[in-house]
Design a protein around this motif. Structure first.
Motif, PDB file in Angstrom:
ATOM      1  N   ASP A  98      26.557  50.071  19.288  1.00 43.71           N
ATOM      2  CA  ASP A  98      27.361  49.599  20.415  1.00 43.71           C
ATOM      3  C   ASP A  98      28.830  49.965  20.271  1.00 43.71           C
ATOM      4  O   ASP A  98      29.668  49.509  21.045  1.00 43.71           O
ATOM      5  CB  ASP A  98      27.230  48.072  20.550  1.00 43.71           C
ATOM      6  N   GLY A  99      29.197  50.739  19.261  1.00 41.69           N
ATOM      7  CA  GLY A  99      30.579  51.120  19.047  1.00 41.69           C
ATOM      8  C   GLY A  99      31.234  50.265  17.987  1.00 41.69           C
ATOM      9  O   GLY A  99      30.575  49.475  17.304  1.00 41.69           O
ATOM     10  N   TYR A 100      32.544  50.404  17.869  1.00 38.44           N
ATOM     11  CA  TYR A 100      33.271  49.673  16.840  1.00 38.44           C
ATOM     12  C   TYR A 100      34.744  49.563  17.236  1.00 38.44           C
ATOM     13  O   TYR A 100      35.232  50.281  18.105  1.00 38.44           O
ATOM     14  CB  TYR A 100      33.124  50.349  15.479  1.00 38.44           C
ATOM     15  N   LYS A 101      35.447  48.667  16.543  1.00 38.76           N
ATOM     16  CA  LYS A 101      36.892  48.507  16.725  1.00 38.76           C
ATOM     17  C   LYS A 101      37.598  49.226  15.580  1.00 38.76           C
ATOM     18  O   LYS A 101      37.111  49.235  14.452  1.00 38.76           O
ATOM     19  CB  LYS A 101      37.285  47.030  16.692  1.00 38.76           C
TER      20      LYS A 101
ATOM     21  N   ARG B 298      38.962  50.481  20.820  1.00 34.05           N
ATOM     22  CA  ARG B 298      37.534  50.164  20.747  1.00 34.05           C
ATOM     23  C   ARG B 298      36.768  51.411  21.181  1.00 34.05           C
ATOM     24  O   ARG B 298      37.018  51.961  22.244  1.00 34.05           O
ATOM     25  CB  ARG B 298      37.183  48.993  21.648  1.00 34.05           C
ATOM     26  N   VAL B 299      35.844  51.829  20.344  1.00 35.53           N
ATOM     27  CA  VAL B 299      34.990  52.969  20.658  1.00 35.53           C
ATOM     28  C   VAL B 299      33.657  52.393  21.129  1.00 35.53           C
ATOM     29  O   VAL B 299      32.970  51.706  20.377  1.00 35.53           O
ATOM     30  CB  VAL B 299      34.785  53.874  19.423  1.00 35.53           C
ATOM     31  N   ARG B 300      33.338  52.623  22.387  1.00 39.70           N
ATOM     32  CA  ARG B 300      32.094  52.063  22.949  1.00 39.70           C
ATOM     33  C   ARG B 300      30.978  53.107  22.981  1.00 39.70           C
ATOM     34  O   ARG B 300      29.828  52.785  22.739  1.00 39.70           O
ATOM     35  CB  ARG B 300      32.344  51.549  24.362  1.00 39.70           C
ATOM     36  N   LYS B 301      31.322  54.309  23.305  1.00 39.83           N
ATOM     37  CA  LYS B 301      30.311  55.346  23.485  1.00 39.83           C
ATOM     38  C   LYS B 301      30.411  56.341  22.333  1.00 39.83           C
ATOM     39  O   LYS B 301      31.458  56.956  22.139  1.00 39.83           O
ATOM     40  CB  LYS B 301      30.587  56.053  24.813  1.00 39.83           C
TER      41      LYS B 301
END
Length: 162
Positions: free
Chosen positions: A72-75, A89-92
């Protein structure tokens, strides 16, 4: 005028000893100036290859971690210049940029990047193996040169005892 055969033989032995000593010095200089320097350069290149291999292995491990544990990504925090960081925040995570060499970056999917990493590791390992073989040859040359020095030293000692 007569030449004393004993003095002539001693002079000949002395000349041979001097020639052997000069050859020993020559071999020692060759070992120190050429062979050991070549070996040092080979070891340096092998170290650089190993560092690069480790970077690609680390890339693959990071990609696998992202794929399995962070779907789901990460901060993260991103340096936006002058050591000023911004929270992001990396979502994709369907594609990433990979440095393929000479600071050229290509966009790849995670599986493509893993395959690229595997391929680079194989190529670098083969190149490193070639350098290791050269290193072994240089070490053998050094050993043979040291044996030659030892044999010449034995000849000098034998001549002195006569």
């Amino acid at each position: 005028m007569q030449i004393n055969p004993k003095t002539h033989a001693e002079a000949k032995i002395k000349n041979e000893q001097d020639a052997n000593q000069a050859r020993i010095t020559q071999i020692e200089e060759f070992i120190n100036d050429v062979l050991k320097e070549d070996l040092r350069q080979l070891e340096k290149c092998i170290g650089q290859f190993n560092e690069e291999i480790m970077e690609y292995v680390q890339l693959k491990n990071t990609l696998q971690t992202f794929d399995t544990h962070l779907p789901d990504g990460y901060k993260t925090q991103v340096n936006i210049g002058s050591n000023v960081f911004m929270q992001a925040r990396v979502r994709k995570m369907d594609s990433i940029l990979v440095n393929v060499g000479k600071d050229v970056y290509l966009e790849m999917s995670i599986p493509e990047a893993e395959r690229f990493s595997d391929t680079r590791v194989k190529i670098l390992t083969k190149q490193s193996d070639v350098l290791r073989e050269e290193s072994v040859k240089k070490r053998a040359q050094i050993k043979m040169s040291l044996i030659a020095i030892s044999e010449r030293a034995k000849l000098i000692q034998q001549d002195e005892t006569k």
